[in-house]
Write a protein that holds these residues in place. Structure first.
Motif, mmCIF file in Angstrom:
data_model
loop_
_atom_site.group_PDB
_atom_site.id
_atom_site.type_symbol
_atom_site.label_atom_id
_atom_site.label_comp_id
_atom_site.label_asym_id
_atom_site.label_seq_id
_atom_site.Cartn_x
_atom_site.Cartn_y
_atom_site.Cartn_z
ATOM 1 N N CYS A 14 -5.311 -39.941 33.154
ATOM 2 C CA CYS A 14 -5.998 -38.875 32.416
ATOM 3 C C CYS A 14 -7.525 -39.125 32.300
ATOM 4 O O CYS A 14 -8.315 -38.184 32.173
ATOM 5 C CB CYS A 14 -5.410 -38.738 31.012
ATOM 6 S SG CYS A 14 -3.663 -38.166 31.030
ATOM 7 N N ALA A 44 0.192 -34.506 29.293
ATOM 8 C CA ALA A 44 -0.800 -35.570 29.085
ATOM 9 C C ALA A 44 -0.416 -36.479 27.944
ATOM 10 O O ALA A 44 -1.265 -37.188 27.396
ATOM 11 C CB ALA A 44 -2.161 -34.955 28.842
ATOM 12 N N CYS A 64 -1.193 -38.683 33.076
ATOM 13 C CA CYS A 64 -1.038 -37.233 33.174
ATOM 14 C C CYS A 64 -0.157 -36.904 34.365
ATOM 15 O O CYS A 64 -0.307 -37.503 35.450
ATOM 16 C CB CYS A 64 -2.415 -36.551 33.339
ATOM 17 S SG CYS A 64 -3.471 -36.660 31.892
#
Length: 867
Positions: free
Chosen positions: A135, A156, A164
């Motif tokens: 992420c 996420a 993610c």
């Protein structure tokens, strides 16, 4: 002895009872027809006469591209009919949604697979794609944008917001799958009886082992498709689907056998076969049945293959998921990955082999026929049960009584006894000379009274009966000897020894005897049968011996304590014993009369009657001897030492008569030359007899000299017994019956000596009164009263037999006589001349009581007895 093949090779059959009840016959016939139909159906429709064996087969299938490129070459795939997302959208449940399927060109190797006995073709798959990244990575924004374009969602939250993942899903229709080929080839090998026989669809046509293949489809459109041997069998996936379903479905058609779309308003929407997939069973069946007749041959060598393709549309053609990575997560950068899961649906081809090879088998044919015979027997048993339980109009009980037979040893002995009683009268009527044996001439004489029977026929039948009767007894004796019992000769002598037959001289001839009889010639053996063998011939070979039955019954009664031997006061036993003795005396008289009649007919023997010989004798002693053994026509005949083994009946009689003549005239040396010997127990012809035996012998000589033959018989005399005793050398027994050696004078018997210990004399008036009353009672049909005075029904054969009845009744109470006679007896003796006629032993006191009883009228009748 020549082997009797009829006794060696035998056959046993059951006795049959014919039930003439139409209902029972109809039931039996119906069951028989069912059995015949069953057997015929199995032999024809099921080919039960032929042996069948499943060969060991193998089938190999594989996918090929075929005409796959015909669909992949389109510039715009939407031109293809199945590339219409809105038309083929479907959802089974929230987890299985196949909306907006997209057409995509996929390599044939990606949409086909082979494993085991199955080949898979993927027609649709749901693709689940997961793309991961960190992420905090610089390309986070671009990855999120790409995820939106794929209609995916980003998660996420993994690993505390550090990982993610974009998840997206789509439905894909691979292009051109229905144009790919599904190819198969197959082969077989025989086992057991067909070992060494093999074939294959790849063998060149016309060569040994070549197998042509005929494909049978489920719908009428496809029909049959024959492929010659020499190559693979190929059809496109679409053709297999269309021909394997009865309705001829295609992949774009809706599969209404599955559940419709679960979503509201879409209950009319069903998945297409391209979306659901389906399974097709391909069965390669081998057979050597003639394709033109459809029947097995005797030993058909050509093998044909039939391929049956059948689709199953009621289930999903689920092939299962497969996963591959577009980008594999690495150790230093494990958060970056791109993987794809494909859940596939498609057409599944399952391959197998079956079939039978046939060959004619005699064993199976005979086995099926035997099965039919067994079932016919079962039909008979069922019909029998129905007849015994359900036959109408009360016939079931009647049939049961007629066909059921119980065995009981006592009942069987009673049956043998009754048959023996009835057969004894027949035996006596056939025994013409009364010697206790039946010869061929006795049977021939009986046939003479039957119309339409010639002498040759009578003689042939008589000889057959004789041989069969003696052979049956010999076989039975041999079987007993084989089991460790008495030998055949012992058994036969025992059976014959129970007869009142003449005792034959069994001394072996010496050399002189054999030389003297050598000229007699080889005369035919004189067959004879006794009463026991007569019963076997009359009742059949399995009939038990009468003598054996009598012996077993006597033993059984003795073991049960019912055989008293005269010790207990049993009036019935005493009465039966007296009746038996009387019947024996009557039979001796009858036998004497028959022998006399036979002697008159026998010109070779030239024998006179006993009565004529006794009447012509000069004295009492010679009368007894002459009556027992008549003088032959030529007493000076040269003596033959012994009977030849093959001597005829007439020759043996002549020898016996000459022997008796020598004995009667005291020529004992000449008698010994004929083979005569005194008995081994040392009988002395001059030894004194007991007082009772002397008295009996004196009275026998008296009756014979006076011509009163019945009275002599009552005292136990029989010319046959005299002859037998003399021929056997039993001189003492002959003297007891009145015979005297030559030169011996009879002993004088005084009146007191006779009365002491012997028979009392009947009062003639007693006999007359009893006779008169018997006649009177019978005239009034008062038979019970007549029986009380001694009358019996069998006396009617003698014209009423009044006197015989009276004599019998006066002798019913036989006990020891007193030392002195009673007055009525002494008076009767004093008036008799030359000697009184003695009756069988009777108590003198009883006789006097009977005289007094009969002097008064019988109860119920007044006045003197009728004259």
């Amino acid at each position: 002895m020549a082997r009797d093949w009829n006794k060696t090779f035998t056959f046993v059959m059951d006795r049959r009872v014919t039930i003439e009840v139409w209902e029972v016959g109809l039931v039996h016939l119906f069951l028989q027809l069912l059995v015949v139909f069953y057997v015929a159906y199995n032999l024809y429709a099921a080919d039960a006469w032929a042996f069948s064996e499943a060969p060991v087969g193998a089938v190999n299938g594989w996918p090929e591209a075929g005409r796959y490129t015909e669909h992949t070459g389109y510039a715009d795939l939407s031109e293809l009919s199945y590339c219409n997302p809105a038309a083929f959208s479907y959802a089974y449940d929230p987890n299985t949604v196949m909306d907006d399927p997209q057409c995509q060109i996929v390599s044939p190797y990606e949409v086909s697979a082979k494993g085991g006995d199955a080949v898979h073709f993927t027609t649709a798959f749901v693709e689940y794609r997961e793309v991961g990244w960190a992420c905090a990575a610089a390309h986070n924004a671009s990855q999120r944008s790409a995820c939106v374009l794929r209609n995916g969602t980003v998660d996420a939250t993994l690993e505390g917001g550090m990982q993610c993942v974009c998840s997206s899903k789509r439905t894909v229709y691979p292009v051109g799958v229905e144009l790919m080929d599904m190819a198969i080839e197959h082969g077989f090998e025989g086992a057991m009886r067909f070992a060494g026989r093999s074939g294959s669809s790849t063998a060149p046509a016309g060569t040994p082992g070549a197998v042509d293949t005929t494909i049978h489809f489920q719908n009428e459109t496809g029909g049959r498709h024959t492929v010659r041997s020499g190559g693979a069998i190929r059809l496109t996936v679409g053709e297999w689907v269309q021909l394997a379903t009865e309705e001829g479905f295609r992949l774009n058609d809706a599969n209404t056998n599955l559940s419709p779309d679960y979503r509201p308003g879409r209950a009319h929407v069903y998945p297409s076969f391209r979306s659901s997939g389906l399974a097709i069973e391909i069965d390669v069946r081998y057979s050597n049945i003639d394709p033109t007749t459809g029947r097995p041959g005797y030993d058909e060598q050509t093998v044909f293959a039939r391929v049956d393709a059948k689709a199953t549309t009621s289930t999903w053609g689920d092939i299962g998921p497969i996963t591959h990575y577009e980008r594999y997560p690495l150790a230093g950068d494990y958060r970056e990955f791109d993987k794809v899961h494909r859940w596939r649906q498609g057409v599944i081809f399952r391959l197998r082999t079956s079939g039978l090879l046939w060959q004619w088998d005699w064993g199976l044919l005979i086995g099926k026929l035997i099965e039919g015979l067994v079932l016919l027997g079962l039909a008979k048993q069922i019909a029998t049960f129905w007849a015994l339980k359900f036959a109408p109009n009360g016939r079931a009980e009647m049939i049961d009584n007629r066909t059921r037979e119980n065995f009981n040893a006592e009942d069987r002995f009673a049956e043998i006894g009754m048959k023996a009683v009835l057969a004894s009268a027949q035996f006596q009527s056939l025994d013409d000379d009364g010697d206790g044996l039946l010869q061929v001439d006795d049977l021939v004489r009986a046939f003479a009274g039957v119309g339409g029977v010639s002498f040759e026929q009578a003689l042939a039948m008589a000889n057959l009966v004789m041989r069969a009767a003696t052979e049956d007894r010999r076989v039975a004796a041999d079987k007993a000897a084989a089991k460790g019992k008495k030998g055949s000769e012992t058994t036969r002598r025992k059976a014959k020894g129970k007869q009142t037959a003449p005792v034959e001289v069994e001394e072996k001839p010496d050399a002189a005897t054999a030389a003297a009889m050598a000229g007699a010639g080889a005369a035919a053996e004189q067959l004879s049968i006794n009463f026991d063998e007569f019963m076997v011939a009359r009742e059949g070979g399995n009939f038990e011996s009468v003598y054996k039955a009598l012996e077993l019954v006597a033993k059984a009664q003795a073991s049960e304590g019912t055989h008293r031997d005269g010790k207990a006061a049993d009036p019935q036993r005493q009465y039966c014993q007296q009746a038996f003795a009387h019947a024996q005396a009557e039979m001796r008289k009858f036998a004497e009369r028959r022998r006399a009649e036979a002697a008159e007919r026998d010109s070779a023997a030239a024998l006179g009657t006993a009565e004529d010989t006794a009447a012509g004798a000069p004295a009492a002693s010679s009368a007894a001897s002459s009556h027992s053994q008549p003088t032959p026509a030529n007493p000076t005949l040269p003596p033959a030492t012994a009977p030849a083994p093959n001597a005829t009946r007439a020759e043996e009689r002549a020898r016996r008569d000459l022997l008796l003549h020598y004995l009667a005239t005291g020529q004992y040396d000449e008698a010994e030359a004929l083979g005569w010997r005194t008995s081994p127990n040392g009988d002395d012809m001059h030894a004194p007899l007991t007082a009772d035996d002397e008295r009996r012998a004196a009275w026998i000589r008296h009756y014979l000299s006076s011509g009163e033959l019945p009275e002599a018989i009552k005292l136990g005399w029989s010319s046959q017994l005299v002859v037998s005793s003399l021929a056997a050398g039993q001189m003492r027994e002959a003297r007891k019956l009145g015979w005297l050696p030559a030169g011996e004078e009879p002993k004088a018997i005084t009146l007191p000596d006779f009365v002491k210990g012997t028979a009392a004399v009947l009062d003639p008036k007693d006999v007359e009164r009893r006779t008169a009353w018997i006649k009177h009672y019978i005239a009034q049909n008062r038979l019970d009263d007549a029986r009380k005075l001694g009358w019996k029904e069998y006396h009617k054969e003698a014209g009423g037999g009044w006197k015989e009845a009276s004599l019998l009744a006066a002798a019913q109470h036989t006990v020891a006589a007193p030392a002195t006679p009673a007055a009525p007896v002494a008076q009767a003796v004093a008036t008799a001349a030359p000697a009184p006629a003695p009756a069988p032993a009777q108590n003198v006191a009883t006789s006097a009581a009977k005289n007094e009883e009969l002097s008064a009228p019988p109860p119920g009748l007044a006045g003197p007895p009728p004259g």
